[in-house]
Design a protein around this motif. Structure first.
Motif, PDB file in Angstrom:
ATOM      1  N   GLN A  61      61.186 -38.038  30.070  1.00  0.00           N
ATOM      2  CA  GLN A  61      62.061 -38.187  31.234  1.00  0.00           C
ATOM      3  C   GLN A  61      63.406 -37.491  31.039  1.00  0.00           C
ATOM      4  OE1 GLN A  61      60.949 -39.569  34.006  1.00  0.00           O
ATOM      5  NE2 GLN A  61      62.841 -39.085  35.067  1.00  0.00           N
ATOM      6  N   SER A  62      63.988 -37.588  29.852  1.00  0.00           N
ATOM      7  CA  SER A  62      65.298 -36.947  29.612  1.00  0.00           C
ATOM      8  C   SER A  62      65.183 -35.427  29.659  1.00  0.00           C
ATOM      9  CB  SER A  62      65.865 -37.406  28.268  1.00  0.00           C
ATOM     10  OG  SER A  62      64.972 -37.070  27.219  1.00  0.00           O
ATOM     11  N   ALA A  63      64.078 -34.897  29.138  1.00  0.00           N
ATOM     12  CA  ALA A  63      63.878 -33.444  29.174  1.00  0.00           C
ATOM     13  C   ALA A  63      63.642 -32.978  30.607  1.00  0.00           C
ATOM     14  CB  ALA A  63      62.697 -33.059  28.288  1.00  0.00           C
ATOM     15  N   ARG A  64      62.945 -33.788  31.368  1.00  0.00           N
ATOM     16  CA  ARG A  64      62.692 -33.453  32.780  1.00  0.00           C
ATOM     17  C   ARG A  64      64.003 -33.425  33.558  1.00  0.00           C
ATOM     18  NH1 ARG A  64      59.760 -31.256  36.211  1.00  0.00           N
ATOM     19  NH2 ARG A  64      58.834 -32.370  37.923  1.00  0.00           N
ATOM     20  N   ALA A  65      64.885 -34.369  33.260  1.00  0.00           N
ATOM     21  CA  ALA A  65      66.191 -34.407  33.927  1.00  0.00           C
ATOM     22  C   ALA A  65      67.021 -33.182  33.557  1.00  0.00           C
ATOM     23  CB  ALA A  65      66.934 -35.681  33.546  1.00  0.00           C
ATOM     24  N   ARG A  66      66.981 -32.788  32.300  1.00  0.00           N
ATOM     25  CA  ARG A  66      67.729 -31.601  31.867  1.00  0.00           C
ATOM     26  C   ARG A  66      67.197 -30.353  32.563  1.00  0.00           C
ATOM     27  NH1 ARG A  66      71.127 -29.737  27.712  1.00  0.00           N
ATOM     28  NH2 ARG A  66      71.311 -31.839  26.869  1.00  0.00           N
ATOM     29  N   LEU A  67      65.883 -30.255  32.677  1.00  0.00           N
ATOM     30  CA  LEU A  67      65.282 -29.092  33.322  1.00  0.00           C
ATOM     31  C   LEU A  67      65.642 -29.040  34.806  1.00  0.00           C
ATOM     32  CD1 LEU A  67      63.493 -26.629  32.873  1.00  0.00           C
ATOM     33  CD2 LEU A  67      61.527 -28.053  33.385  1.00  0.00           C
ATOM     34  N   SER A  68      65.678 -30.192  35.477  1.00  0.00           N
ATOM     35  CA  SER A  68      66.065 -30.176  36.893  1.00  0.00           C
ATOM     36  C   SER A  68      67.537 -29.852  37.068  1.00  0.00           C
ATOM     37  CB  SER A  68      65.714 -31.454  37.618  1.00  0.00           C
ATOM     38  OG  SER A  68      65.742 -32.548  36.810  1.00  0.00           O
ATOM     39  N   ASN A  69      68.385 -30.266  36.128  1.00  0.00           N
ATOM     40  CA  ASN A  69      69.798 -29.868  36.187  1.00  0.00           C
ATOM     41  C   ASN A  69      69.936 -28.367  36.005  1.00  0.00           C
ATOM     42  OD1 ASN A  69      70.657 -32.465  36.581  1.00  0.00           O
ATOM     43  ND2 ASN A  69      71.117 -32.849  34.432  1.00  0.00           N
ATOM     44  N   LEU A  70      69.144 -27.815  35.101  1.00  0.00           N
ATOM     45  CA  LEU A  70      69.173 -26.366  34.885  1.00  0.00           C
ATOM     46  C   LEU A  70      68.706 -25.636  36.140  1.00  0.00           C
ATOM     47  CD1 LEU A  70      69.519 -23.968  32.886  1.00  0.00           C
ATOM     48  CD2 LEU A  70      67.098 -24.248  32.375  1.00  0.00           C
ATOM     49  N   ALA A  71      67.717 -26.191  36.833  1.00  0.00           N
ATOM     50  CA  ALA A  71      67.194 -25.557  38.041  1.00  0.00           C
ATOM     51  C   ALA A  71      68.254 -25.473  39.130  1.00  0.00           C
ATOM     52  CB  ALA A  71      65.971 -26.314  38.542  1.00  0.00           C
ATOM     53  N   LEU A  72      69.188 -26.406  39.140  1.00  0.00           N
ATOM     54  CA  LEU A  72      70.258 -26.356  40.132  1.00  0.00           C
ATOM     55  C   LEU A  72      71.230 -25.219  39.853  1.00  0.00           C
ATOM     56  CD1 LEU A  72      71.085 -30.156  40.433  1.00  0.00           C
ATOM     57  CD2 LEU A  72      69.849 -28.738  42.079  1.00  0.00           C
ATOM     58  N   VAL A  73      71.466 -24.952  38.570  1.00  0.00           N
ATOM     59  CA  VAL A  73      72.446 -23.938  38.193  1.00  0.00           C
ATOM     60  C   VAL A  73      71.810 -22.560  38.072  1.00  0.00           C
ATOM     61  CG1 VAL A  73      74.130 -23.285  36.434  1.00  0.00           C
ATOM     62  CG2 VAL A  73      73.778 -25.684  36.987  1.00  0.00           C
ATOM     63  N   LYS A  74      70.688 -22.501  37.358  1.00  0.00           N
ATOM     64  CA  LYS A  74      70.009 -21.220  37.126  1.00  0.00           C
ATOM     65  C   LYS A  74      68.524 -21.372  37.455  1.00  0.00           C
ATOM     66  CE  LYS A  74      73.138 -19.596  33.589  1.00  0.00           C
ATOM     67  NZ  LYS A  74      73.263 -18.963  32.298  1.00  0.00           N
ATOM     68  N   PRO A  75      68.173 -21.200  38.729  1.00  0.00           N
ATOM     69  CA  PRO A  75      66.784 -21.428  39.121  1.00  0.00           C
ATOM     70  C   PRO A  75      65.797 -20.460  38.460  1.00  0.00           C
ATOM     71  CG  PRO A  75      68.159 -20.876  41.033  1.00  0.00           C
ATOM     72  CD  PRO A  75      69.035 -20.894  39.837  1.00  0.00           C
ATOM     73  N   ASP A  76      66.211 -19.213  38.242  1.00  0.00           N
ATOM     74  CA  ASP A  76      65.300 -18.252  37.635  1.00  0.00           C
ATOM     75  C   ASP A  76      64.984 -18.610  36.186  1.00  0.00           C
ATOM     76  OD1 ASP A  76      67.960 -17.770  37.077  1.00  0.00           O
ATOM     77  OD2 ASP A  76      67.718 -15.608  36.868  1.00  0.00           O
ATOM     78  N   LYS A  77      65.977 -19.074  35.469  1.00  0.00           N
ATOM     79  CA  LYS A  77      65.763 -19.476  34.078  1.00  0.00           C
ATOM     80  C   LYS A  77      64.895 -20.733  34.013  1.00  0.00           C
ATOM     81  CE  LYS A  77      68.489 -19.328  30.041  1.00  0.00           C
ATOM     82  NZ  LYS A  77      69.801 -19.430  29.438  1.00  0.00           N
ATOM     83  N   ALA A  78      65.138 -21.677  34.894  1.00  0.00           N
ATOM     84  CA  ALA A  78      64.342 -22.901  34.929  1.00  0.00           C
ATOM     85  C   ALA A  78      62.892 -22.580  35.273  1.00  0.00           C
ATOM     86  CB  ALA A  78      64.930 -23.876  35.944  1.00  0.00           C
ATOM     87  N   LYS A  79      62.684 -21.659  36.182  1.00  0.00           N
ATOM     88  CA  LYS A  79      61.320 -21.265  36.559  1.00  0.00           C
ATOM     89  C   LYS A  79      60.613 -20.618  35.372  1.00  0.00           C
ATOM     90  CE  LYS A  79      58.786 -20.771  40.371  1.00  0.00           C
ATOM     91  NZ  LYS A  79      58.345 -21.890  41.168  1.00  0.00           N
TER      92      LYS A  79
END
Length: 136
Positions: A61-79
């Motif tokens: 869950q914590s890693a999923r939250a970090r990844l969704s935060n990253l998606a807000l800032v850098k969607p291409d990197k998160a993808k």
């Protein structure tokens, strides 16, 4: 991962590729075009649901939250990270759920691979200096 999940991902990817490369221009007078649009939207929704379910299986869950935060800032990197994780899950290279520290390591690897060197080049203009010409 189950074979039916892999098959669903394959079908979804195939529909995505067909919509990108094989799609025809939209004609508002064509009754089939609205069906095609709905089909594409449904395919995109299925793809997003499939991605989320795979990532929920692979990440804590914590890693999923970090990844969704990253998606807000850098969607291409998160993808890119999501694609990497899904690919690893497909190949069976993940031993268990990835913790937040494991995700940070993966993010660092991806950052190193996509790191762009920034260079700044100064073009200095040669301007006539009025001090040199003074012979007074």
């Amino acid at each position: 991962m189950a074979d039916d999940e892999l098959e669903a991902i394959r079908r979804q990817r195939m529909a995505e590729l067909q919509s990108k490369h094989g799609g025809l221009a939209w004609n508002p007078m064509d009754p089939n075009s609205s069906n095609d649009q709905q089909g594409q939207q449904e395919a995109q929704q299925r793809e997003a649901d499939m991605r989320n379910s795979v990532l929920a299986q692979v990440l804590e869950q914590s890693a999923r939250a970090r990844l969704s935060n990253l998606a807000l800032v850098k969607p291409d990197k998160a993808k890119a990270v999501e694609n990497y994780l899904i690919q690893m899950a497909r190949m069976g290279q993940l031993g268990g759920k990835i913790s937040e520290s494991g995700l940070i390591e993966i993010l660092e690897k991806v950052s190193q691979q996509t790191e762009k060197k920034t260079t700044v080049k100064f073009n200095r203009r040669k301007v006539m200096d009025s001090d040199e010409d003074d012979d007074d």
